[in-house]
Design a protein around this motif. Structure first.
Motif, PDB file in Angstrom:
ATOM      1  N   GLU A  24      25.560  27.667  27.503  1.00  0.00           N
ATOM      2  CA  GLU A  24      25.177  27.861  26.106  1.00  0.00           C
ATOM      3  C   GLU A  24      25.044  26.512  25.396  1.00  0.00           C
ATOM      4  OE1 GLU A  24      28.374  30.403  24.919  1.00  0.00           O
ATOM      5  OE2 GLU A  24      27.122  32.203  25.026  1.00  0.00           O
ATOM      6  N   THR A  25      25.953  25.591  25.702  1.00  0.00           N
ATOM      7  CA  THR A  25      25.899  24.258  25.090  1.00  0.00           C
ATOM      8  C   THR A  25      24.631  23.532  25.526  1.00  0.00           C
ATOM      9  OG1 THR A  25      28.304  24.164  25.110  1.00  0.00           O
ATOM     10  CG2 THR A  25      27.129  22.084  24.799  1.00  0.00           C
ATOM     11  N   MET A  27      21.888  24.878  26.538  1.00  0.00           N
ATOM     12  CA  MET A  27      20.753  25.556  25.942  1.00  0.00           C
ATOM     13  C   MET A  27      20.588  25.139  24.476  1.00  0.00           C
ATOM     14  SD  MET A  27      20.021  29.566  26.061  1.00  0.00           S
ATOM     15  CE  MET A  27      19.124  30.329  24.758  1.00  0.00           C
ATOM     16  N   ALA A  28      21.701  25.023  23.757  1.00  0.00           N
ATOM     17  CA  ALA A  28      21.651  24.605  22.355  1.00  0.00           C
ATOM     18  C   ALA A  28      21.124  23.171  22.246  1.00  0.00           C
ATOM     19  CB  ALA A  28      23.026  24.716  21.717  1.00  0.00           C
ATOM     20  N   LYS A  29      21.593  22.328  23.164  1.00  0.00           N
ATOM     21  CA  LYS A  29      21.124  20.940  23.156  1.00  0.00           C
ATOM     22  C   LYS A  29      19.631  20.876  23.467  1.00  0.00           C
ATOM     23  CE  LYS A  29      25.358  18.418  24.063  1.00  0.00           C
ATOM     24  NZ  LYS A  29      26.050  17.458  24.906  1.00  0.00           N
ATOM     25  N   ASP A  30      19.175  21.727  24.386  1.00  0.00           N
ATOM     26  CA  ASP A  30      17.746  21.752  24.720  1.00  0.00           C
ATOM     27  C   ASP A  30      16.924  22.194  23.520  1.00  0.00           C
ATOM     28  OD1 ASP A  30      18.241  20.875  27.252  1.00  0.00           O
ATOM     29  OD2 ASP A  30      18.128  22.869  28.187  1.00  0.00           O
ATOM     30  N   ILE A  31      17.395  23.229  22.833  1.00  0.00           N
ATOM     31  CA  ILE A  31      16.662  23.744  21.664  1.00  0.00           C
ATOM     32  C   ILE A  31      16.621  22.670  20.572  1.00  0.00           C
ATOM     33  CG2 ILE A  31      16.712  25.428  19.793  1.00  0.00           C
ATOM     34  CD1 ILE A  31      17.873  27.428  21.859  1.00  0.00           C
ATOM     35  N   LEU A  32      17.768  22.039  20.319  1.00  0.00           N
ATOM     36  CA  LEU A  32      17.803  20.965  19.320  1.00  0.00           C
ATOM     37  C   LEU A  32      16.935  19.787  19.758  1.00  0.00           C
ATOM     38  CD1 LEU A  32      21.570  20.959  18.284  1.00  0.00           C
ATOM     39  CD2 LEU A  32      19.616  21.643  16.888  1.00  0.00           C
ATOM     40  N   GLU A  34      14.239  19.918  21.578  1.00  0.00           N
ATOM     41  CA  GLU A  34      12.845  20.281  21.353  1.00  0.00           C
ATOM     42  C   GLU A  34      12.480  20.145  19.881  1.00  0.00           C
ATOM     43  OE1 GLU A  34      12.215  24.186  22.939  1.00  0.00           O
ATOM     44  OE2 GLU A  34      12.654  23.550  24.993  1.00  0.00           O
ATOM     45  N   ALA A  35      13.456  20.353  18.999  1.00  0.00           N
ATOM     46  CA  ALA A  35      13.229  20.216  17.565  1.00  0.00           C
ATOM     47  C   ALA A  35      13.336  18.763  17.120  1.00  0.00           C
ATOM     48  CB  ALA A  35      14.224  21.074  16.797  1.00  0.00           C
ATOM     49  N   HIS A  38      19.270  15.386  18.219  1.00  0.00           N
ATOM     50  CA  HIS A  38      20.099  15.030  19.385  1.00  0.00           C
ATOM     51  C   HIS A  38      21.509  14.708  18.913  1.00  0.00           C
ATOM     52  CE1 HIS A  38      16.364  14.649  21.661  1.00  0.00           C
ATOM     53  NE2 HIS A  38      15.871  14.001  20.614  1.00  0.00           N
TER      54      HIS A  38
END
Length: 141
Positions: A24-25, A27-32, A34-35, A38
């Motif tokens: 989950e962490t 995945m959250a880092k990946d989503i952030l 992409e936005a 970091h």
């Protein structure tokens, strides 16, 4: 150039209470990511990727070193230009002295030539006077 710096600090108690699984962490880092957001090593939220931030810092340091080296180069070149200017002035002074000496020698040579002509005229006059005196002596004897 302005940078937007967003910071968010997570306290240890919040970390413990809101522990997520590694997946989950990530995945959250990946989503952030992409936005364009970091987390840095202090868990502060950043707009720039940490790698880009590091490259920016390195570039800034390299630029400062380059500017310092350019400054040193300009000082060296400035000193060299001053030295060359000084040598050019000295060479010009020596050139003028040489021209003056050459002109003096020319005038001395002309004076000697004029003096030689005067002496030759005087010799010719004295020879004529000698000849007249010789003739007068012959007549008197």
């Amino acid at each position: 150039m302005t940078h937007l710096l967003l910071t968010a600090t997570v306290t240890p108690s919040e970390q413990n209470s809101s522990r997520k699984s590694g997946w989950e962490t990530a995945m959250a880092k990946d989503i952030l990511g992409e936005a364009g957001l970091h987390f840095d090593e202090l868990n502060k939220l950043r707009v720039l990727d940490p790698e880009v931030t590091q490259q920016t810092i390195e570039l800034k340091e390299e630029c400062k070193d380059f500017v310092d080296k350019i400054g040193q180069f300009q000082k060296i070149v400035g000193g060299l230009i001053e030295l060359v200017d000084q040598l050019a002035k000295e060479a010009e002074n020596e050139k003028m002295k040489a021209i003056g000496a050459r002109n003096l020698l020319k005038s001395i040579a002309k004076q000697r030539e004029a003096q030689q002509q005067q002496l030759q005229a005087l010799i010719a006059e004295k020879k004529m006077q000698l000849e007249r005196n010789s003739i007068s002596l012959v007549i008197l004897i």
